[in-house]
Design a protein around this motif. Sequence first.
Motif, PDB file in Angstrom:
ATOM      1  N   ASP A  72       0.816  -1.217   0.000  1.00  0.00           N
ATOM      2  CA  ASP A  72       0.000   0.000   0.000  1.00  0.00           C
ATOM      3  C   ASP A  72       0.854   1.274   0.000  1.00  0.00           C
ATOM      4  N   ARG A  73       2.162   1.097  -0.167  1.00  0.00           N
ATOM      5  CA  ARG A  73       3.121   2.187  -0.306  1.00  0.00           C
ATOM      6  C   ARG A  73       3.252   3.037   0.950  1.00  0.00           C
ATOM      7  N   SER A  74       2.881   2.478   2.098  1.00  0.00           N
ATOM      8  CA  SER A  74       3.020   3.216   3.352  1.00  0.00           C
ATOM      9  C   SER A  74       4.373   2.951   4.022  1.00  0.00           C
ATOM     10  N   PHE A  75       5.147   2.015   3.463  1.00  0.00           N
ATOM     11  CA  PHE A  75       6.459   1.704   4.038  1.00  0.00           C
ATOM     12  C   PHE A  75       7.418   2.872   3.807  1.00  0.00           C
ATOM     13  N   VAL A  76       8.038   3.333   4.894  1.00  0.00           N
ATOM     14  CA  VAL A  76       9.030   4.411   4.826  1.00  0.00           C
ATOM     15  C   VAL A  76      10.262   3.975   5.608  1.00  0.00           C
ATOM     16  N   PRO A  77      11.438   3.919   4.983  1.00  0.00           N
ATOM     17  CA  PRO A  77      12.648   3.522   5.711  1.00  0.00           C
ATOM     18  C   PRO A  77      12.955   4.494   6.846  1.00  0.00           C
ATOM     19  N   LEU A  78      13.444   3.971   7.944  1.00  0.00           N
ATOM     20  CA  LEU A  78      13.867   4.786   9.068  1.00  0.00           C
ATOM     21  C   LEU A  78      15.342   5.148   8.902  1.00  0.00           C
ATOM     22  N   PRO A  79      15.791   6.212   9.567  1.00  0.00           N
ATOM     23  CA  PRO A  79      17.218   6.570   9.475  1.00  0.00           C
ATOM     24  C   PRO A  79      18.101   5.434   9.997  1.00  0.00           C
ATOM     25  N   VAL A  80      19.312   5.357   9.476  1.00  0.00           N
ATOM     26  CA  VAL A  80      20.258   4.360   9.974  1.00  0.00           C
ATOM     27  C   VAL A  80      20.954   4.916  11.210  1.00  0.00           C
ATOM     28  N   ARG A  81      21.301   4.017  12.122  1.00  0.00           N
ATOM     29  CA  ARG A  81      22.032   4.418  13.321  1.00  0.00           C
ATOM     30  C   ARG A  81      23.517   4.389  13.019  1.00  0.00           C
ATOM     31  N   GLU A  82      24.166   5.519  13.215  1.00  0.00           N
ATOM     32  CA  GLU A  82      25.589   5.614  12.878  1.00  0.00           C
ATOM     33  C   GLU A  82      26.461   5.066  14.010  1.00  0.00           C
ATOM     34  N   ARG A  83      27.437   4.290  13.584  1.00  0.00           N
ATOM     35  CA  ARG A  83      28.413   3.759  14.532  1.00  0.00           C
ATOM     36  C   ARG A  83      29.799   3.983  13.941  1.00  0.00           C
ATOM     37  N   LEU A  84      30.722   4.540  14.729  1.00  0.00           N
ATOM     38  CA  LEU A  84      32.070   4.832  14.262  1.00  0.00           C
ATOM     39  C   LEU A  84      33.012   3.700  14.669  1.00  0.00           C
ATOM     40  N   ILE A  85      33.685   3.130  13.682  1.00  0.00           N
ATOM     41  CA  ILE A  85      34.580   1.998  13.900  1.00  0.00           C
ATOM     42  C   ILE A  85      36.024   2.445  13.670  1.00  0.00           C
ATOM     43  N   PRO A  86      36.920   2.214  14.635  1.00  0.00           N
ATOM     44  CA  PRO A  86      38.329   2.617  14.441  1.00  0.00           C
ATOM     45  C   PRO A  86      38.970   1.838  13.293  1.00  0.00           C
ATOM     46  N   LYS A  87      39.758   2.546  12.467  1.00  0.00           N
ATOM     47  CA  LYS A  87      40.509   1.926  11.383  1.00  0.00           C
ATOM     48  C   LYS A  87      41.974   1.768  11.794  1.00  0.00           C
ATOM     49  N   ALA A  88      42.695   0.962  11.043  1.00  0.00           N
ATOM     50  CA  ALA A  88      44.094   0.680  11.377  1.00  0.00           C
ATOM     51  C   ALA A  88      44.959   1.940  11.333  1.00  0.00           C
ATOM     52  N   ASN A  89      44.576   2.913  10.483  1.00  0.00           N
ATOM     53  CA  ASN A  89      45.377   4.131  10.356  1.00  0.00           C
ATOM     54  C   ASN A  89      45.021   5.195  11.385  1.00  0.00           C
TER      55      ASN A  89
END
Length: 266
Positions: A72-89
């Motif tokens: 019925d086209r009522s589906f609306v995506p919710l915002p994504v939850r941001e998570r910060l992941i440390p990189k090797a650099n």
Amino acid sequence: MHRWAMSDPHRRFDDLFNLVADPAFLLVAWDRVRGNRGARTAGVDGATAASIADGGGGVDAFLGELRSQIKDRSFVPLPVRERLIPKANGKMRRLGIATVRDRVVQASLKLVLEPIFEADFLPCSYGFRPNRRAHDAVAEVRFLTSRSYEWVVEGDIKACFDEISHPALMDRVRKRVGDKRILSLAKAFLKAGILEKDGRLRDSDAGTPQGSILSPLLSNVALSVLDEYIAQAPGGPSASQYQRVKRRHNGLPNYRLIRYGICQTG
């Protein structure tokens, strides 16, 4: 769909939306989301795959409601939850965690779109594709260097997932998909927004969230422009043996592109 796409490179698919809401597609999508190691991680709504399965009505009720919302086209995506992941650099990598409901719809949408776009991707592309992996890319590099290719130049696309242009990406998708409902759904996921750690909502004007089920496929759709450009460029894979010999005689290089991706988890 894959066979149709392979047989006609210019075919556009106009009636795909009902497949995304098909009970069989949603069930397969649920199984894939539930079997993923991120199933225990909740999005902005706090729900996990386990809490949905154990909740009122269980999986059947969850998928039934989701199907109704899609149809019925009522589906609306919710915002994504941001998570910060440390990189090797020492820098941080942004990971976007979608809700379980959104992951299921993304997985169903991927089931519909991937067979179509896989028909267009070139053999040089190894990143995030079915039955392909970085080890296969390395094996091809070794094969080529055992022939006449002498140098290996490694490069990296900076912040690839973060900087993909939405208009350019959607233009590529439209070349194969004519169903406006599918296009709207894909665009809605791109524009869903990002909930930062401090609770602020940030618009997503470019890129595809790293960690999203759809992101690897959409990034390949965007990067296939590079693959196609290299394939047709002088000295590239489409050059004839005569052309390659002539270029070497004139001191010009012949080259091949091997593109791959590495999935990083925190």
